[in-house]
Scaffold this active site. Structure first.
Site, short mmCIF file in Angstrom:
data_model
loop_
_atom_site.label_atom_id
_atom_site.label_comp_id
_atom_site.label_asym_id
_atom_site.label_seq_id
_atom_site.Cartn_x
_atom_site.Cartn_y
_atom_site.Cartn_z
N LYS A 1 48.10 56.07 29.00
CA LYS A 1 47.26 55.62 30.11
C LYS A 1 47.17 54.09 30.04
CE LYS A 1 43.58 54.59 31.56
NZ LYS A 1 43.36 53.26 32.22
N GLU B 1 41.54 50.66 17.72
CA GLU B 1 41.76 49.24 17.45
C GLU B 1 40.90 48.50 18.47
OE1 GLU B 1 42.50 45.80 17.78
OE2 GLU B 1 44.63 46.10 18.26
N CYS C 1 42.49 40.32 20.70
CA CYS C 1 41.46 40.93 19.85
C CYS C 1 41.35 40.21 18.51
CB CYS C 1 41.75 42.41 19.65
SG CYS C 1 43.44 42.75 19.20
N GLU D 1 32.26 38.86 21.42
CA GLU D 1 33.66 38.63 21.77
C GLU D 1 33.70 38.08 23.20
OE1 GLU D 1 36.28 42.15 22.30
OE2 GLU D 1 37.66 41.09 20.99
P1 NAI Z 1 38.01 48.80 28.16
O1 NAI Z 1 37.79 49.20 26.75
O2 NAI Z 1 37.12 49.36 29.20
O3 NAI Z 1 39.51 49.21 28.61
C1 NAI Z 1 40.56 49.52 27.73
C2 NAI Z 1 41.24 50.81 28.20
O4 NAI Z 1 40.35 51.91 28.08
C3 NAI Z 1 41.68 50.81 29.66
O5 NAI Z 1 42.92 51.48 29.77
C4 NAI Z 1 40.58 51.60 30.34
O6 NAI Z 1 40.98 52.22 31.54
C5 NAI Z 1 40.26 52.64 29.30
N1 NAI Z 1 38.93 53.24 29.39
C6 NAI Z 1 37.80 52.71 29.95
N2 NAI Z 1 36.77 53.56 29.80
C7 NAI Z 1 37.25 54.65 29.15
C8 NAI Z 1 36.66 55.87 28.69
N3 NAI Z 1 35.36 56.14 28.87
N4 NAI Z 1 37.43 56.75 28.04
C9 NAI Z 1 38.74 56.50 27.81
N5 NAI Z 1 39.35 55.37 28.23
C10 NAI Z 1 38.62 54.45 28.88
O7 NAI Z 1 38.01 47.23 28.22
P2 NAI Z 1 37.74 46.29 29.50
O8 NAI Z 1 36.58 46.79 30.28
O9 NAI Z 1 39.01 46.16 30.23
O10 NAI Z 1 37.34 44.91 28.83
C11 NAI Z 1 36.00 44.67 28.45
C12 NAI Z 1 35.92 43.83 27.21
O11 NAI Z 1 36.46 44.56 26.12
C13 NAI Z 1 36.72 42.54 27.24
O12 NAI Z 1 35.99 41.52 27.82
C14 NAI Z 1 36.99 42.31 25.78
O13 NAI Z 1 35.90 41.65 25.18
C15 NAI Z 1 37.11 43.70 25.22
N6 NAI Z 1 38.51 44.12 25.08
C16 NAI Z 1 39.08 44.13 23.86
C17 NAI Z 1 40.39 44.47 23.70
C18 NAI Z 1 41.04 44.45 22.38
O14 NAI Z 1 42.26 44.39 22.28
N7 NAI Z 1 40.30 44.52 21.30
C19 NAI Z 1 41.24 44.81 24.83
C20 NAI Z 1 40.54 44.84 26.09
C21 NAI Z 1 39.24 44.49 26.18
#
Ligand code: NAI
Ligand code: MG
Length: 477
Positions: free
Chosen positions: A183, A257, A291, A388
Site C-alpha cells: 500500500k 519503522e 526519519c 519530529e
Molecule cells: P502516516 O503514518 O499517516 O502515513 C504513512 C502510511 O501509512 C501511508 O501509506 C498511509 O496511507 C498509511 N496509513 C495511515 N493511517 C493508517 C492506518 N490507520 N492504518 C494503516 N495504514 C495507515 O504519515 P503522514 O500522515 O503521511 O505523515 C505525518 C507525519 O508522520 C510526518 O509529518 C512525519 O513527522 C511522520 N512521518 C514519518 C515517516 C518516517 O519515515 N518515519 C514517514 C512519513 C511520515
C-alpha cells in the site's frame, strides 16, 4: 544574497496515465468502490493522475491473489529460480532508472539529483542484494535448518522515499519466498505503480507482488485482514501505535519503522568544514523528510559561534527551486499538509523564544517550499527540540562534555539514528556505544547500504531492515 545560475532541467520523458488502477493478481483492476483521488506535483501544484482508493474488498482480492501465488508458485519454486526473478526486477530498475527518478521527483518534490543518485540506485541495490540471499537462506540464521517463508506480507510505506521504501519491503519479502500486498502513500503512488509494471514485464508470477493504492483506510483494511501473516510498516509513530494496538493478541508478525529526532553531535576537535557538510546533508537532504534526519545539532560550546557562522554562510549557497533542475538542493515540500505542519512548528520555535535563521532566497511563485532553516537558542523543552518536524529545520543546542552530549542526545522518546563528529577515534567509539540509536554514523551521515541493518529503539519502532538481520522478519524457523 541570491545566487544567479543557469538552470539545467532534466528532460527525460515519462509517460503518466490519467488514471491508475490497482495491480492485483498480475492484472490492472478497477477499484470496487470506484472512488479516486488526485496525486499532484508539489512543485507545481498540478494534478498528475487520478489514483484508485482501495476498499476492504480490493484488499481482500489482493490478499487472495497473494495467497494463491504463495501456495501455487512462489513457495514451491526452487530458490535459485526465485532469485532469477528478483535479479530481473533489479536489472529493470537499473535500466529504467532515469524514468523512475523523474517520476519520483514529479510526484514527491525531491531534487532530481537525489532521486537519480540515491533513491533509484538504492532501490536497485536492495533487489540485487536480497536476490543473492534467495538460495542461501539456510546460512542466514544460526541453527536454523531450512528457514521457511512466513506467507502473505502486507507492506505499508510512506511518502518520503516511495520507491526505496517499496524496495526495502518487497525485495527481502519475495526473496525469502513470501508474497506481498503493498500500500503506497497517498501523495506518492506513481513509482510503486511503475514498479508493479516492471514486475509484470519481468514475468513475475501473478500475485507475488500486488499494489493496492489508497489512504489510511486502505492501510487499515490491510492491517486488519485475517489472511495476512505479517505487516511491515514505515511511517508516523502515531499510526505505528494504532497498528500495534490492532494487532495485539493476533498471530500476525509486525515490524515498525517510525519517526526520529536524531542528534548530530559535533565536538570542538572535529574538522568543522567537513562536519558542516554532514550537518547540511543530515537535515536538508530530501527537505528534511527523513526519519533518520539529524534534526538536533548538539555542538560543543566552544565552537558554537563558529559553527553557526559557517552554517549561515553554507545555507546561503543551497539552491532552492525546481526539483527537476539538476542543480537544485532543496526541492518542494511533499504536500500542503506537511508544509502547514512545518510552518506551525517553526512558529512554535519563535514563540517559545528560539532564534530563527533562514537562507534568504526567494521562493517560487507556485508549489510548496520551505527555506533551509535552523534555530539557535533552543532548549530541550522546546517543541522544536522534541517533536519530529520532518522538514528542513534544524535545532541547535550546546554541550560541554561527552557525557552531557550523550545524555542530551538520548533525551528523546525516539532512537533511530545519530551522528558523531570528532577527530578522536576513542571518543567517537565511546559516544557511539552510549547512544541509544539503531544507527550511529561517525564522521559521516545518511550513509546506506543494503547489507547494513537499519531500525530503531523505543518509539522509533522495532525490527531491522537490511542485511542478514533484515531477513529475520520474513522467515519462520
Ligand atoms: P502516516 O503514518 O499517516 O502515513 C504513512 C502510511 O501509512 C501511508 O501509506 C498511509 O496511507 C498509511 N496509513 C495511515 N493511517 C493508517 C492506518 N490507520 N492504518 C494503516 N495504514 C495507515 O504519515 P503522514 O500522515 O503521511 O505523515 C505525518 C507525519 O508522520 C510526518 O509529518 C512525519 O513527522 C511522520 N512521518 C514519518 C515517516 C518516517 O519515515 N518515519 C514517514 C512519513 C511520515
Ligand atoms: Mg504526488
Amino acid at each position: 544574497m541570491a545566487l544567479a545560475y543557469a538552470p539545467s532541467i532534466e528532460t527525460t520523458p515519462v509517460r503518466i496515465r490519467h488514471r491508475y488502477d490497482h495491480f492485483i493478481g498480475g492484472r490492472w483492476v478497477r477499484s470496487s468502490g470506484g472512488e479516486t483521488f488526485p496525486t499532484v506535483n508539489p512543485a507545481t501544484e498540478e494534478e498528475l493522475a487520478q489514483i484508485a482508493v482501495g476498499t476492504a474488498e480490493d484488499i481482500d482480492r489482493a490478499v487472495a491473489a497473494a495467497r494463491q501465488a504463495y501456495e501455487k508458485y512462489w513457495r514451491p519454486m526452487r530458490p535459485a529460480d526465485r532469485a532469477k526473478y528478483v535479479y530481473r526486477i533489479a536489472r529493470a530498475i537499473t535500466e529504467r532508472s532515469r524514468e523512475l527518478a523523474v517520476l519520483e521527483t514529479k510526484d514527491g518534490g525531491k531534487p532530481i539529483k537525489e532521486s537519480r543518485d540515491f533513491d533509484v540506485v538504492q532501490a536497485a541495490a536492495n533487489f540485487f542484494y536480497f536476490a543473492g540471499w534467495a538460495d542461501k537462506l539456510r546460512y542466514a540464521l544460526h541453527g536454523a535448518q531450512e528457514p521457511a517463508p512466513v506467507g502473505v506480507v502486507g507492506s505499508i510505506v510512506p511518502w518520503n522515499f516511495p520507491l526505496l521504501m517499496a524496495a526495502w519491503k518487497i525485495a527481502p519479502a519475495i526473496s525469502c519466498g513470501n508474497t506481498v500486498v503493498l500500500k503506497p502513500a497517498e501523495t506518492t503512488p506513481l513509482t510503486a505503480l511503475l514498479l508493479a509494471q516492471i514486475c509484470e514485464e519481468a514475468d513475475l508470477p501473478p500475485g507475488v507482488v500486488n499494489v493496492v493504492t489508497g489512504d489510511g483506510r486502505t492501510g487499515a483494511a490491510l492491517v486488519a485482514h485475517a489472511g495476512v501473516d505479517k505487516i511491515a510498516f514505515t511511517g508516523s509513530t502515531d499510526v505505528g501505535k494504532i497498528i500495534q494496538k490492532t494487532l495485539a493478541g493476533s498471530r500476525k508478525r509486525l515490524t515498525l519503522e517510525l519517526g526520529g529526532k536524531a542528534a548530530n553531535i559535533v565536538f570542538a576537535d572535529a574538522p568543522l568544514d567537513q562536519a558542516i557538510e554532514g550537518v547540511v546533508s543530515g537535515i536538508y537532504f530530501n527537505q528534511g523528510h527523513v526519519c533518520c534526519a539529524g534534526s538536533r545539532l548538539l555542538v560543543q560550546e566552544s565552537v558554537h559561534d563558529e559553527v553557526v557562522e559557517k552554517l549561515t554562510a553554507r545555507i546561503e549557497t543551497l539552491r532552492l527551486g525546481d526539483p527537476l533542475d539538476k542543480n537544485t538542493d532543496i526541492g518542494a515540500i511533499n504536500s500542503l499538509a506537511q508544509h502547514a505542519k512545518i510552518s506551525e512548528l517553526i512558529e512554535s520555535g519563535v514563540a517559545e523564544g528560539a532564534v530563527l535563521h533562514q537562507q534568504s532566497c526567494a521562493l517560487p511563485e507556485r508549489g510548496w517550499f520551505h527555506r533551509a532553516s535552523f534555530f539557535t537558542g533552543v532548549s530541550q523543552s522546546h517543541r522544536i527540540a522534541r517533536e519530529e518536524i520532518f522538514g528542513p529545520v534544524l535545532s541547535i543546542m550546546t554541550f560541554r562534555t561527552a557525557d552531557e552530549a550523550i545524555e542530551k542526545a538520548n533525551n528523546t522518546p525516539y532512537g533511530l539514528s545519530a551522528g558523531v563528529w570528532t577527530d578522536k577515534g576513542a571518543k567517537s567509539m565511546y559516544v557511539a556505544q552510549h547512544l541509544q540509536a539503531g544507527v550511529v554514523w561517525c564522521s559521516t551521515f545518511n550513509q546506506f547500504d543494503p547489507s547494513s541493518p537499519f531500525g530503531g529503539y523505543r518509539e522509533s519502532g522495532f525490527g531491522r531492515e537490511g542485511g542478514v538481520a533484515g531477513l529475520r522478519p520474513y522467515l519462520a524457523v
